[in-house]
Structure formats: structure tokens, C-alpha cells
Design an enzyme around this catalytic site. Structure first.
Site, short mmCIF file in Angstrom:
data_model
loop_
_atom_site.label_atom_id
_atom_site.label_comp_id
_atom_site.label_asym_id
_atom_site.label_seq_id
_atom_site.Cartn_x
_atom_site.Cartn_y
_atom_site.Cartn_z
N ASP A 103 0.80 -1.23 0.00
CA ASP A 103 0.00 0.00 0.00
C ASP A 103 0.84 1.28 0.00
O ASP A 103 0.28 2.38 0.07
CB ASP A 103 -0.95 -0.01 1.21
CG ASP A 103 -0.24 -0.23 2.54
OD1 ASP A 103 0.94 -0.64 2.53
OD2 ASP A 103 -0.85 0.02 3.58
N GLU A 184 11.55 -3.64 12.12
CA GLU A 184 12.63 -2.96 11.38
C GLU A 184 13.89 -2.91 12.21
O GLU A 184 14.98 -3.29 11.76
CB GLU A 184 12.23 -1.51 11.04
CG GLU A 184 10.98 -1.36 10.19
CD GLU A 184 9.69 -1.28 11.00
OE1 GLU A 184 9.72 -1.59 12.21
OE2 GLU A 184 8.64 -0.94 10.42
C1 UGA Z 1 3.51 -0.64 9.29
C2 UGA Z 1 4.86 -0.86 8.58
O1 UGA Z 1 5.00 0.01 7.47
C3 UGA Z 1 4.92 -2.32 8.13
O2 UGA Z 1 6.05 -2.54 7.34
C4 UGA Z 1 4.89 -3.19 9.37
O3 UGA Z 1 4.94 -4.54 8.99
C5 UGA Z 1 3.60 -2.92 10.13
O4 UGA Z 1 3.44 -1.53 10.40
C6 UGA Z 1 3.61 -3.64 11.46
O5 UGA Z 1 4.49 -3.32 12.28
O6 UGA Z 1 2.76 -4.49 11.72
P1 UGA Z 1 1.00 -0.67 8.28
O7 UGA Z 1 0.67 0.25 7.17
O8 UGA Z 1 0.56 -0.26 9.64
O9 UGA Z 1 2.56 -0.93 8.30
O10 UGA Z 1 0.49 -2.16 8.00
P2 UGA Z 1 -0.14 -2.81 6.69
O11 UGA Z 1 0.12 -1.99 5.48
O12 UGA Z 1 -1.52 -3.20 7.00
O13 UGA Z 1 0.72 -4.16 6.59
C7 UGA Z 1 2.09 -4.19 6.24
C8 UGA Z 1 2.31 -5.20 5.11
O14 UGA Z 1 1.95 -6.52 5.56
C9 UGA Z 1 1.46 -4.92 3.87
O15 UGA Z 1 2.22 -5.13 2.70
C10 UGA Z 1 0.32 -5.91 3.99
O16 UGA Z 1 -0.20 -6.32 2.73
C11 UGA Z 1 0.96 -7.07 4.72
N1 UGA Z 1 -0.01 -7.84 5.56
C12 UGA Z 1 -0.89 -7.18 6.38
C13 UGA Z 1 -0.06 -9.21 5.47
O17 UGA Z 1 0.72 -9.82 4.72
N2 UGA Z 1 -0.98 -9.90 6.22
C14 UGA Z 1 -1.88 -9.28 7.03
O18 UGA Z 1 -2.71 -9.97 7.66
C15 UGA Z 1 -1.82 -7.88 7.12
MN MN Z 2 0.70 -0.02 5.12
#
Ligand code: UGA
Ligand code: MN
Length: 239
Positions: A103, A184
Site C-alpha cells: 500500500d 525494522e
Molecule cells: C507498518 C509498517 O509500514 C509495516 O512494514 C509493518 O509490517 C507494520 O506496520 C507492522 O508493524 O505491523 P502498516 O501500514 O501499519 O505498516 O500495515 P499494513 O500496510 O496493513 O501491513 C504491512 C504489510 O503486511 C502490507 O504489505 C500488507 O499487505 C501485509 N499484511 C498485512 C499481510 O501480509 N498480512 C496481514 O494480515 C496484514
Molecule cells: Mn501499510
């Protein structure tokens, strides 16, 4: 050098639009290999079809999160990135690794910048936390501190999208923990990274070339509201 762009992803209504937008960015980039790590038991047809149409070199990995992490405040994308790391260890000796969530929004210039990473490079990420940006602070061409609204007792308080790594610098000890907010930092610490080794990019970290954009979750409207809207618009049109 080849850039290995590692994208965790998971099925939801926003998945195809997010991946479409990201694909259209990556299709402008020379020498990029897209590693898409899918948070489910199998590599979904939806994702495969999208990947094929890009014409990009890609690797599609099934990397479901472990069952114990299926709660609400789980660390997102960890199983995915771990799977990508083991694939890289087995298949790639040379290149640049970048963790690009599905995203985020990336300026094409970022790719030119990270391609020359010697060990670990860092740069600002826009739309993060209360400060609106998370960035290393650079003095005389060296990273001396960090500006991030959530320091959280971290050595490297940076976002996942705020650094790139030369694959030669990926130690066998490199690992990412299942600890939300610390992925990270712990990963960078596991590389044995030292502050004075960080290569600041984006004009000494003065430019934002990547944003932590978030898409509003699609809420399925109830059928009742839908019908009402349809009837109203129908009435309006027939007058
Ligand atoms: C923030 C950070 O930018 C992420 O890199 C980090 O992994 C996350 O917090 C965390 O600490 O959990 P954020 O925008 O809050 O990210 O989270 P998402 O964009 O919802 O998810 C991060 C990535 O993991 C996305 O590429 C999403 O597609 C993936 N994801 C999310 C999964 O593979 N499985 C899930 O159930 C949810
Ligand atoms: Mn995100």
C-alpha cells in the site's frame, strides 16, 4: 544491480487495486525483480494473474502467518518477509533488497538512489505517525540520530520503507521478529549494522521519495441501504 522488491500481501477487497497501482510503478523501473509474498496457504490465482500481466520478473511465495498470530495486534508482513529472506539466501548472491509494502507510494527516483547501496542506505518516509515524516538526521554527510514520533526504545527508529540493503550484507543471522513495532529495528540490529555505516540518500535525507499511504478500508454497505439509494436515484431519473 538488480533490485529485489519484497512485497507482503494478503487477500482483501483492496488487494487488487493496491497491487495494480504498485505494479504500474514497478513497470517503469529497469532491473527490478518483484518478490510477492502472499499471506495465505496457497499462491492465489488473483495475484498470479496480476503478476503475469506486468511482464516483470517475479517470484510468488505462499507465506501464511503462523496460527498463533491471527489475533488483532499481530505483527503484519513478518512471515512474508521471512519467506522472502530465505528465498533470497538460496537464490541470490548479488543485488539490492527493499521491503515495499503493497500500500505504499514510491517515487521512481527512489530506485535510482537505492541501486548503489553498499551496505545499508536510509531515507525519509512520508506520512508516518504524529510528525508526518520519519527520517534519519544527517550531519556532515553522516546519520547521527533519528526523527520519528515513536522512538519506542529502538536503536534504529525507522519504518520498513525507510531503508535498503545490499544483499552481500545479509548475514545468516539476519532475522525479523514477530514483535509489532520492532520488526525494522531488530532486523537492522541482527545485521550488525553500526550507525556510522548508514548511507544517507535522498539529498542527505532532505527529500521524501516514499510515502506510507493507507487506503481506507472498504465497508460493505447493507443491502437495505443499497436498495433505498437505488430507488431514490431511479425516482429522480424518471422525473
Ligand atoms: C507498518 C509498517 O509500514 C509495516 O512494514 C509493518 O509490517 C507494520 O506496520 C507492522 O508493524 O505491523 P502498516 O501500514 O501499519 O505498516 O500495515 P499494513 O500496510 O496493513 O501491513 C504491512 C504489510 O503486511 C502490507 O504489505 C500488507 O499487505 C501485509 N499484511 C498485512 C499481510 O501480509 N498480512 C496481514 O494480515 C496484514
Ligand atoms: Mn501499510
Amino acid at each position: 544491480k538488480m533490485i529485489y522488491y519484497v512485497t507482503p500481501t494478503y487477500p482483501r477487497p483492496e488487494q487488487v487495486p493496491e497491487l495494480t497501482r504498485l505494479a504500474h510503478t514497478l513497470m517503469h523501473v529497469p532491473r527490478v525483480h518483484w518478490i510477492v509474498a502472499d499471506d495465505q496457504q496457497h499462491c492465489s490465482d488473483t495475484v498470479v494473474n496480476l503478476l503475469k500481466r506486468t511482464g516483470l520478473p517475479y517470484t510468488h511465495i505462499s507465506s501464511p502467518k503462523p496460527f498463533v498470530y491471527k489475533g488483532t495486534n499481530f505483527p503484519r508482513g513478518v512471515a512474508n518477509r521471512r519467506a522472502a529472506l530465505s528465498w533470497l539466501r538460496e537464490n541470490v548472491q548479488d543485488g539490492i533488497l527493499y521491503f515495499g509494502d503493497d500500500d505504499n507510494t514510491v517515487d521512481l527516483q527512489l530506485f535510482d538512489e537505492i541501486r548503489n547501496t553498499k551496505k545499508v542506505s536510509m531515507f525519509p518516509v512520508g506520512l508516518i505517525g504524529d510528525y508526518g515524516v520519519s527520517t534519519p538526521i544527517v550531519k556532515d554527510g553522516k546519520v547521527v540520530a533519528f526523527f520519528d514520533s515513536w522512538p519506542g526504545s529502538r536503536t534504529f527508529p525507522v519504518d520498513m520503507a525507510g531503508f535498503a540493503i545490499n544483499i552481500e550484507f545479509l548475514k545468516p543471522s539476519a532475522s525479523m521478529p514477530y514483535i509489532a513495532g520492532h520488526e525494522e529495528d531488530r532486523f537492522l540490529v541482527s545485521l550488525g549494522l553500526k550507525l556510522d555505516e548508514i548511507e544517507p540518500l535522498a539529498a542527505n535525507c532532505s527529500k521524501v521519495l516514499v510515502w506510507h499511504t493507507k487506503t481506507a478500508k472498504y465497508k460493505k454497505p447493507s443491502l437495505k441501504i443499497n436498495l433505498q439509494k437505488f430507488e431514490n436515484s431511479h425516482k429522480y431519473e424518471s422525473f
